[in-house]
Write an enzyme that holds these catalytic residues in place. Structure first.
Site, PDB file in Angstrom:
ATOM      1  N   GLU A  26      -8.937 113.289-126.239  1.00 16.20           N
ATOM      2  CA  GLU A  26      -9.719 113.934-127.007  1.00 16.20           C
ATOM      3  C   GLU A  26      -9.928 115.717-126.812  1.00 16.20           C
ATOM      4  OE1 GLU A  26     -13.525 112.968-125.251  1.00 16.20           O
ATOM      5  OE2 GLU A  26     -15.375 114.042-126.298  1.00 16.20           O
ATOM      6  N   ASN A 173     -19.247 107.630-131.522  1.00 13.28           N
ATOM      7  CA  ASN A 173     -19.560 107.497-130.270  1.00 13.28           C
ATOM      8  C   ASN A 173     -20.679 107.879-129.665  1.00 13.28           C
ATOM      9  OD1 ASN A 173     -17.397 108.065-127.612  1.00 13.28           O
ATOM     10  ND2 ASN A 173     -18.785 109.618-127.803  1.00 13.28           N
ATOM     11  N   GLU A 174     -20.921 107.083-128.258  1.00 19.25           N
ATOM     12  CA  GLU A 174     -21.544 107.154-127.453  1.00 19.25           C
ATOM     13  C   GLU A 174     -22.835 107.449-127.594  1.00 19.25           C
ATOM     14  OE1 GLU A 174     -21.009 109.306-123.881  1.00 19.25           O
ATOM     15  OE2 GLU A 174     -19.412 107.344-123.104  1.00 19.25           O
ATOM     16  N   TYR A 240     -16.818 104.135-116.575  1.00 17.76           N
ATOM     17  CA  TYR A 240     -16.182 104.691-115.976  1.00 17.76           C
ATOM     18  C   TYR A 240     -16.559 104.336-114.478  1.00 17.76           C
ATOM     19  CZ  TYR A 240     -14.710 107.743-119.506  1.00 17.76           C
ATOM     20  OH  TYR A 240     -14.095 108.204-120.514  1.00 17.76           O
ATOM     21  N   GLU A 297     -13.374 103.441-123.354  1.00 18.34           N
ATOM     22  CA  GLU A 297     -13.384 104.555-122.755  1.00 18.34           C
ATOM     23  C   GLU A 297     -13.506 103.860-120.999  1.00 18.34           C
ATOM     24  OE1 GLU A 297     -15.880 108.135-122.890  1.00 18.34           O
ATOM     25  OE2 GLU A 297     -15.337 108.293-124.996  1.00 18.34           O
ATOM     26  N   GLN A 346      -8.189 109.679-119.702  1.00 21.41           N
ATOM     27  CA  GLN A 346      -7.985 109.984-121.082  1.00 21.41           C
ATOM     28  C   GLN A 346      -6.322 110.419-120.721  1.00 21.41           C
ATOM     29  OE1 GLN A 346      -9.673 112.901-123.710  1.00 21.41           O
ATOM     30  NE2 GLN A 346     -11.181 111.877-123.006  1.00 21.41           N
TER      31      GLN A 346
HETATM   32  O1  AHR Z   1     -13.899 110.308-121.408  1.00 23.93           O
HETATM   33  C1  AHR Z   1     -15.333 111.643-121.372  1.00 23.93           C
HETATM   34  C2  AHR Z   1     -16.291 111.533-122.466  1.00 23.93           C
HETATM   35  O2  AHR Z   1     -16.929 110.580-121.686  1.00 23.93           O
HETATM   36  C3  AHR Z   1     -16.401 111.182-123.305  1.00 23.93           C
HETATM   37  O3  AHR Z   1     -16.301 112.426-124.225  1.00 23.93           O
HETATM   38  C4  AHR Z   1     -17.888 111.180-124.076  1.00 23.93           C
HETATM   39  O4  AHR Z   1     -17.250 109.597-124.883  1.00 23.93           O
HETATM   40  C5  AHR Z   1     -17.862 109.772-122.293  1.00 23.93           C
HETATM   41  O5  AHR Z   1     -19.531 110.429-121.882  1.00 23.93           O
END
Ligand code: AHR
Length: 495
Positions: A26, A173-174, A240, A297, A346
């Site tokens: 990103e 995205n999101e 995450y 992600e 990432q």
């Molecule tokens: O990976 C970091 C961020 O986490 C991304 O930009 C977003 O999609 C997520 O909240």
């Protein structure tokens, strides 16, 4: 109690899609600029602006697919600002990530070239949050139309005669958060509209990915599937591993405390429940499992390294991250009938990165080494596996101490990966390779481990955590007894 792993070598469970080992890059912090792109005039050795050391490192883990340009950045990105002569490209403020100036020097052509150099598939995420249908539609036309059209002609003027192959395209995205704060009903309608104009030109066939749920937002999955399942090829999911609290303090990447280790493993294992529950909803509308779950992600998210820009999400990477990666892969393998792609967040210098850079220096993280060791599973045939393992306990909570997965490659070689999640004690594992009637003829192994839970590589000492040969096993016919040290990741090759 002993740990037992039974592998039915003659019971095949389908292919482990290589895209499970995908990456994400990103425009965030030092991922693109400094990490991947240094520009043609940089003293750092590069190929048309892309730094050679990072390129070589990423080539070595067989990156199958790379997601770009975001993340949250994707819904603020206007692709037309990133094509044409670099010195004339529009400068913008990267409002989401640190408010820094984005000079748009890394745009569509540079990204596609990176994918060509890595020999991987591009996965582009389009802008729904602040972009128009026309803008998204024209981006696809620009990249994939062969022949005459306003966008194809512009691409040619910008130096690229042939169209690129583009398979994977994300429609936002999101969109429940940074991508527009939408309700699922509203986004589902927008998805239906935007994706209509994501056209297939010539032989290029696009796999359309709808923006999926955050963690356990099962309602989002339900609404998206109900309202648009026939119009999508994939539906994403983001989760995450955060040991602490997202807003109050996520925890330090190099925290050596046992409690931090344990809670991190627990949260990593939570991925299994999330996939299971989201899959059940998908099954209702798509029992044939045509639609892929795209976990685009995932990974650890800690507090940034002290003294670094909070908007850059730069964190260290320890043996704990290696275990998180190993455990995730085993979960993804388990669900490989539904999980068609994942993209760790990432690739470089951001969150659970493969490589970290500082000026001209680069180091490989423990997570990188897991990707390298596990690449043998890419597109291999998953083997039936059963694990009966001891529990590992802390403060009244219990986790399985060992996780495992096995696959057979095109040459018939079997690879068994094992993780000992226990940070304090070794685990002895008996592995019964059923169906290997002539016994084990040849075996070799590699291990990634450390003495302390926060061990990591630094620019001064870049090889503290790295894989070495593993020999702590004994063989009897088709049975193996393996001693896994505390906090270790092992891959065995069996013939
Ligand atoms: O990976 C970091 C961020 O986490 C991304 O930009 C977003 O999609 C997520 O909240």
């Amino acid at each position: 109690m002993k740990n037992t792993v039974i592998i039915n070598t003659d019971v095949e469970k389908g292919i482990i899609n290589k895209n499970i080992y995908g990456q994400f890059a990103e425009h965030l912090g030092r991922c693109i600029y400094e990490g991947l792109w240094v520009g043609e005039n940089s003293p750092i050795p590069n190929t048309n602006g892309i730094r050679n050391d990072v390129l070589e490192a990423l080539k070595n883990i067989n990156v199958p697919v790379l997601r770009w340009p975001g993340g949250c950045f994707a819904d603020e990105y206007h692709w037309k600002d990133g094509v044409g002569p670099r010195e004339q490209r529009k400068r913008m403020v990267n409002t989401h990530w640190g408010g820094v100036i984005e000079n748009n020097h890394f745009g569509t052509h540079e990204f596609m070239q990176l994918c060509e150099l890595l020999d991987c598939e591009p996965y582009i995420c389009g802008n729904v949050g602040s972009g128009t249908v026309q803008e998204m539609s024209e981006w696809v036309e620009y990249m994939t139309l062969n022949g005459e059209s306003p966008m194809a002609d512009w691409r040619k003027e910008n130096g690229r005669e042939e169209p690129w192959n583009l398979t994977y395209f994300g429609v936002g995205n999101e969109n429940w958060g940074c991508g527009g704060n939408m309700r699922p009903e509203y986004y589902a309608d927008l998805y239906r509209r935007y994706q209509t104009y994501v056209r297939n030109y010539g032989k290029n066939k696009i796999y359309k990915i709808a923006g999926g749920a955050n963690v356990d937002d099962y309602r989002w999955t339900e609404v998206l599937m109900r309202e648009a399942h026939w119009l999508m090829d994939g539906l994403s999911l983001h989760y995450y591993t955060i040991p602490g609290d997202f807003w109050l303090g996520k925890g330090s990447a190099t925290d050596p405390r046992a409690e931090e280790w344990f809670v991190t493993m627990k949260k990593a294992l939570h991925m299994d429940e999330l996939i299971t529950k989201h899959s059940t909803i998908m099954d209702k509308y798509d029992p044939a499992k045509r639609i892929g779950m795209i976990i685009d992600e995932w990974g650890t998210w800690f507090d940034v390294e002290p003294g670094t820009n909070p908007g850059f999400l730069y964190q260290q990477n320890t043996i704990r991250d290696a275990l998180v990666a190993g455990v995730h892969f085993h979960i993804f393998h388990k669900h490989s009938d539904r999980v068609q792609m994942t993209n760790i967040a990432q690739a470089v210098n951001v969150l659970q990165a493969m490589v970290l850079t500082e000026g001209e220096k680069m180091l490989l993280t423990p997570t990188y080494h897991v990707f390298e060791m596990f690449k043998v599973h890419q597109d291999a045939t998953k083997l039936d596996i059963e694990t009966i393992v001891e529990e590992y306990e802390m403060n009244g909570e219990k986790l399985p101490s060992v996780s495992a997965s096995a696959s057979k490659d095109a040459n018939g070689k079997i690879h068994i990966s094992l993780c000992n999640l226990n940070h304090q004690a070794e685990s002895t594992v008996n592995i019964d390779l059923r169906g290997l009637y002539d016994g084990i003829a040849k075996i070799s192994g590699r291990i990634l481990t450390a003495d302390k839970p926060n061990e990591h590589n630094t620019f001064e000492q870049p090889e503290v955590v790295k894989p070495v040969e593993f020999k702590s096993f004994t063989v009897f016919n088709s049975e193996l007894t393996v001693i896994l040290p505390a906090m270790s990741v092992v891959v065995l090759a069996v013939e």
